[in-house]
Motif scaffolding. Sequence first.
Motif, PDB file in Angstrom:
ATOM      1  N   UNK A  57     -21.493 -44.525 -86.467  1.00 20.57           N
ATOM      2  CA  UNK A  57     -21.810 -45.418 -85.355  1.00 20.57           C
ATOM      3  C   UNK A  57     -22.871 -44.803 -84.457  1.00 20.57           C
ATOM      4  N   UNK A  58     -22.744 -43.507 -84.183  1.00 21.65           N
ATOM      5  CA  UNK A  58     -23.737 -42.844 -83.333  1.00 21.65           C
ATOM      6  C   UNK A  58     -25.116 -42.873 -83.948  1.00 21.65           C
ATOM      7  N   UNK A  59     -25.212 -42.515 -85.238  1.00 27.81           N
ATOM      8  CA  UNK A  59     -26.505 -42.532 -85.894  1.00 27.81           C
ATOM      9  C   UNK A  59     -27.088 -43.929 -85.987  1.00 27.81           C
ATOM     10  N   UNK A  60     -26.243 -44.903 -86.332  1.00 27.50           N
ATOM     11  CA  UNK A  60     -26.715 -46.288 -86.444  1.00 27.50           C
ATOM     12  C   UNK A  60     -27.128 -46.823 -85.077  1.00 27.50           C
ATOM     13  N   UNK A  61     -26.335 -46.549 -84.069  1.00 25.76           N
ATOM     14  CA  UNK A  61     -26.605 -47.047 -82.714  1.00 25.76           C
ATOM     15  C   UNK A  61     -27.931 -46.510 -82.187  1.00 25.76           C
ATOM     16  N   UNK A  62     -28.152 -45.201 -82.326  1.00 23.99           N
ATOM     17  CA  UNK A  62     -29.399 -44.633 -81.813  1.00 23.99           C
ATOM     18  C   UNK A  62     -30.597 -45.095 -82.630  1.00 23.99           C
ATOM     19  N   UNK A  63     -30.401 -45.306 -83.935  1.00 16.70           N
ATOM     20  CA  UNK A  63     -31.517 -45.760 -84.771  1.00 16.70           C
ATOM     21  C   UNK A  63     -31.943 -47.178 -84.397  1.00 16.70           C
ATOM     22  N   UNK A  64     -30.966 -48.065 -84.148  1.00 14.25           N
ATOM     23  CA  UNK A  64     -31.322 -49.450 -83.851  1.00 14.25           C
ATOM     24  C   UNK A  64     -31.677 -49.641 -82.384  1.00 14.25           C
ATOM     25  N   UNK A  65     -31.073 -48.833 -81.498  1.00 12.62           N
ATOM     26  CA  UNK A  65     -31.290 -49.057 -80.067  1.00 12.62           C
ATOM     27  C   UNK A  65     -32.634 -48.492 -79.629  1.00 12.62           C
ATOM     28  N   UNK A  66     -32.774 -47.187 -79.690  1.00 15.72           N
ATOM     29  CA  UNK A  66     -34.036 -46.540 -79.350  1.00 15.72           C
ATOM     30  C   UNK A  66     -34.632 -47.134 -78.077  1.00 15.72           C
ATOM     31  N   UNK A  67     -35.972 -47.254 -78.046  1.00 18.93           N
ATOM     32  CA  UNK A  67     -36.635 -47.779 -76.851  1.00 18.93           C
ATOM     33  C   UNK A  67     -36.753 -49.286 -76.891  1.00 18.93           C
ATOM     34  N   UNK A 146     -46.005 -48.835 -82.711  1.00 18.55           N
ATOM     35  CA  UNK A 146     -45.601 -49.196 -81.353  1.00 18.55           C
ATOM     36  C   UNK A 146     -44.858 -48.063 -80.662  1.00 18.55           C
ATOM     37  N   UNK A 147     -43.892 -47.450 -81.362  1.00 20.90           N
ATOM     38  CA  UNK A 147     -43.053 -46.448 -80.711  1.00 20.90           C
ATOM     39  C   UNK A 147     -43.761 -45.104 -80.575  1.00 20.90           C
ATOM     40  N   UNK A 432     -36.488 -38.385 -70.608  1.00 17.82           N
ATOM     41  CA  UNK A 432     -36.104 -37.718 -71.851  1.00 17.82           C
ATOM     42  C   UNK A 432     -35.237 -38.640 -72.695  1.00 17.82           C
ATOM     43  N   UNK A 433     -34.316 -39.370 -72.051  1.00 20.53           N
ATOM     44  CA  UNK A 433     -33.501 -40.325 -72.798  1.00 20.53           C
ATOM     45  C   UNK A 433     -34.394 -41.356 -73.468  1.00 20.53           C
ATOM     46  N   UNK A 434     -35.389 -41.831 -72.749  1.00 18.75           N
ATOM     47  CA  UNK A 434     -36.317 -42.817 -73.303  1.00 18.75           C
ATOM     48  C   UNK A 434     -37.038 -42.263 -74.527  1.00 18.75           C
ATOM     49  N   UNK A 435     -37.584 -41.047 -74.401  1.00 15.86           N
ATOM     50  CA  UNK A 435     -38.327 -40.483 -75.531  1.00 15.86           C
ATOM     51  C   UNK A 435     -37.407 -40.143 -76.695  1.00 15.86           C
TER      52      UNK A 435
END
Length: 594
Positions: A57-67, A146-147, A432-435
């Motif tokens: 869940x953590x890996x999936x969440x950060x991959x899809x959420x990001x900026x 874009x990112x 830092x959270x954003x990047x």
Amino acid sequence: MTILPIVAICAILLIVAYHVYGRLIVRWLGIDDSRTTPAIELADGNDFVPAPAPVVLGGHFTAIAAAGPVVGPILAGLMFGWLPALLWIMLGSIFIGGVHDAGALFASIRHRAASITQVVKQHMSPTAYLTFLIFVWISLIYVVIAFADVTAGTFSRYEVVKYAGNANQTITFPINGGAVVIGATAYLVLSVLMGLALKFTRIPWTALLAVCISALILTIWKAPEMTWWLNSHGLTFLNTSPPAGMMIDSPEFAAIVADRTRMWDQALLAYCFIASVVPMWLLLQPRGVIGATFLYAALLFGVAGSLAGAWNGADALRIQWPAYKGFWSSGGELLFPFLFITIACGACSGFHSIVASGTTSKQIRAERHIRPIGYGAMLLEAMVAIFALACVMLLPASSKGGSPDLIYANGLGTFMDQCGISKGFAVSFGLLAFSSFVFDTMDVCTRLGRYVLQELTGMRGMAGGAAATLITLAGPSIYLYLAPAGSFKTFWTIFGTSNQLLAALTLVAVSVWLWRTGRPVWFALLPAIFMILTTGTALVMNFQTFYRAYIPRHATPALINMGIAAVLFLLGTLVVGEALRVWWMSRRPAAVAA
């Protein structure tokens, strides 16, 4: 009115949606927890790596959420007001984005963790498969463009921030991109160290996570001092402040920032190459857990700050930005369709299907995890988007806006300030959270681009993976070198459109598979139709915009975007046409086959 009632109502509705509509979705899909998942059946220690549900869940969440759920809602809120953006985030995530993510993840698991393109290949036609594959690859390239540009701009930033402290005194502090670079580097180094420790020791992942987060917080706190020390010892590229005697808003300093941004663009792409070819356990999985903690912390600070601000009667949390600014934005964009492509991640995102079927499906241990990881992560992302939009809602009505990263960092800093945390530290934490969110998308996206290109060309082995990665990154490297530095809004327009059309085509593919296997189909088909109409309109209007921006002497970026818009429209039309042909010619079976 303060921000608290809006946040509370949205949170309650998302929780109810997860327990009610989420259960209906997995019932309609036909989840069977007794089946062995591909992560266990095909475990190889590299790509197929079964992991506990919180880790996945953590890996999936950060991959899809990001900026994505940060930039999109902020831009849309500035353009059209916060109310249309809020409604799209809520309705889109519950009834479209969550269905899209859970459907793509389930379809991939039932096809031995194959990508969504393989589902198209098996249930539609070779033409649709090839067309869809090319479309996905182009979309992934635009995600990287874009990112990477957004992150490079954050690394190059220098800006003096003023705010009113709790004692009503004016406090000034500089934002230096070098400090963000140091924090981001620590984030990646600690991720690798955590991956090595998880692989070769028996230390619990929770203990390792606590150590890594503590070290990262210390780094953020000391990053400005570390930047000054490194600059004084010759590492001047970390100093983003203007040279002595040069004004921040001068053309000369703008040229320096542009060159620095291009340098970071290429450095980030080099990082993406490395991250794409190393084993998942070494970087992607541990980085996902650490990145998810940042996301959870941002949500926690948003909630805690809202409660504390309401309790203390803080004027800083009063909604000031207009709820509705009109059907036309100041830049000439129409609310329909541009609201729905500007807010992609946070409401519905085709990129999620590539993550779900490219990496996440190779890690899930049991089908019962599809609801929390597929549907639940989408609703969590919606909450991230709501807090990002809240950062716009807190802006004065007379404000001219600004860059999304700084609006987000200042907004998050305002929430953290209500909890008694230093605003200077809070803004640095927000940047830092954003990047870090962007890192999580860029390297996953590059790896997925490698998968797709290898699937398209048949390249195999380590050499094939490296070659596919280089080819995938070649386009972004050239584009970012030629395009004006900091022009991420142009990239965002075509990224959002291609991303949403990819979501529409994924929903079409899932609908065809559900139909051919005898399952209910309407809950995926209706969102697919809406997304096709929205993104098709946006592509036509994008083409017109790029055509008007075409200047022969500076033609390359506009010409590329114009060509890509035309190609995406053609590819999307072909996939939808193939789906209709298959639908018309096939008979629906009476029983579920897969």
